[in-house]
Design an enzyme around this catalytic site. Structure first.
Site, PDB file in Angstrom:
ATOM      1  N   GLY A  16     -26.551  -8.714  -3.214  1.00  0.00           N
ATOM      2  CA  GLY A  16     -26.893 -10.089  -2.868  1.00  0.00           C
ATOM      3  C   GLY A  16     -25.805 -11.107  -3.121  1.00  0.00           C
ATOM      4  O   GLY A  16     -24.627 -10.901  -2.815  1.00  0.00           O
ATOM      5  N   ASP A  69     -27.937  -4.476 -19.332  1.00  0.00           N
ATOM      6  CA  ASP A  69     -29.207  -5.187 -19.233  1.00  0.00           C
ATOM      7  C   ASP A  69     -29.057  -6.431 -20.095  1.00  0.00           C
ATOM      8  O   ASP A  69     -28.975  -6.328 -21.327  1.00  0.00           O
ATOM      9  CB  ASP A  69     -30.335  -4.293 -19.756  1.00  0.00           C
ATOM     10  CG  ASP A  69     -31.709  -4.942 -19.624  1.00  0.00           C
ATOM     11  OD1 ASP A  69     -31.769  -6.179 -19.458  1.00  0.00           O
ATOM     12  OD2 ASP A  69     -32.714  -4.212 -19.691  1.00  0.00           O
ATOM     13  N   TYR A 163     -41.912 -19.360 -13.356  1.00  0.00           N
ATOM     14  CA  TYR A 163     -40.594 -19.221 -12.718  1.00  0.00           C
ATOM     15  C   TYR A 163     -39.839 -20.545 -12.734  1.00  0.00           C
ATOM     16  O   TYR A 163     -38.647 -20.587 -13.067  1.00  0.00           O
ATOM     17  CB  TYR A 163     -40.753 -18.719 -11.281  1.00  0.00           C
ATOM     18  CG  TYR A 163     -39.441 -18.628 -10.535  1.00  0.00           C
ATOM     19  CD1 TYR A 163     -38.461 -17.715 -10.915  1.00  0.00           C
ATOM     20  CD2 TYR A 163     -39.170 -19.465  -9.447  1.00  0.00           C
ATOM     21  CE1 TYR A 163     -37.251 -17.629 -10.238  1.00  0.00           C
ATOM     22  CE2 TYR A 163     -37.966 -19.389  -8.765  1.00  0.00           C
ATOM     23  CZ  TYR A 163     -37.004 -18.475  -9.166  1.00  0.00           C
ATOM     24  OH  TYR A 163     -35.805 -18.399  -8.489  1.00  0.00           O
TER      25      TYR A 163
END
Length: 273
Positions: A16, A69, A163
């Site tokens: 992306g 991560d 969010y």
């Protein structure tokens, strides 16, 4: 060229927007630290740290693929250490990694809430924290976070409180760091696209082909980043930027080439009235 020998630490760089930024800077000779979890191809999402590292080298850049991560501080520390060992320092950090769930409160389980805040907020904070000692040694250091303007119109809280909170937190950190690290000469800004961007997340989570056809390509964000990181860090800081405005300042007047479907309607991105 400005980017020759510069080291850019990019989270979420396996696909992306992160991938597009990596390739754009690599074309001008940058060293790219490809930081992401993905080491095996996911057919729905595509891309791994290794596939992007290969692409970077094919366009003339140098790449270090680091599985990380960013919810794990020890993994972040290790990734930063590997970057510095490979390239001698870090000139910019791009906080691109992010988790999304456009769900109302009743439909947002604790696990999903925690994921968004662990990646978007805590992860961004910790990545930046551990890059800063090395940014302080750079001639023109930048922290750039992919997050929106702080739009307090309550309508942006309505569909997805969790969010929205996480993304606004990212922007608040960017503005805070601009002041905190002003004396150290480190720029800190946020960047957000004016329209939705054609990524796997948009394809799979938001609107499928219909929304993709109303979106722009990730390269518009990458070109904006390319401009931002060249600006003097002492002056170009403390802003919540939009990709169009950045490119207009760089003389771009025609944005059709960025559209997935040139001439078609475009979907304005979240958090923009």
């Amino acid at each position: 060229m400005y980017y020759k020998g510069k080291t850019i630490f990019i989270t979420g760089a396996s696909r992306g927007i992160g991938r597009a930024i990596a390739l754009r800077l690599a074309k001008d000779g940058a060293n790219i630290v490809v930081v992401a979890k993905s080491v095996k191809e996911d057919n729905r999402l595509g891309g791994t740290i290794y596939s992007v590292a290969k692409e970077i080298e094919e366009v003339g850049g140098k790449a270090l693929a680091v599985q990380c991560d960013i919810r794990d501080e020890e993994q972040i520390k290790s990734a930063v250490e590997k970057a510095v060992a490979a390239y001698g320092g870090i000139d910019a950090v791009i906080n691109n990694a992010s988790a999304i769930s456009l769900t109302p409160t009743d439909d947002t389980p604790a696990k999903r809430f925690d994921l968004m805040h662990d990646i978007n907020v805590r992860g961004t904070y910790m990545v930046t924290k551990h890059c800063v000692p090395h940014l302080k040694k750079s001639e023109n250091p930048h922290i750039l976070t992919l997050s929106p303007p702080l739009n307090m119109n309550p309508k942006w809280l309505l569909p997805s409180v969790a969010y929205t909170m996480s993304k606004y937190n990212m922007s608040m950190m960017a503005l805070g760091w601009a002041l905190e690290y002003k004396k150290a000469g480190i720029a800190a800004n946020a960047l957000w696209p004016v329209t939705t961007i054609a990524t796997a997340a948009v394809q799979n989570l938001l609107g499928g082909d219909m929304l993709i056809n109303r979106s722009r390509k990730p390269e518009i964000v990458a070109d904006a980043v390319h401009y931002i990181l060249q600006q003097p860090s002492q002056e170009y800081t403390g802003q919540t930027l939009l990709d169009e405005d950045v490119l207009k300042a760089n003389g771009v007047a025609d944005f059709e080439s960025y559209a997935v479907k040139p001439g078609g309607p475009l979907q304005k991105d979240l958090f923009l009235d």
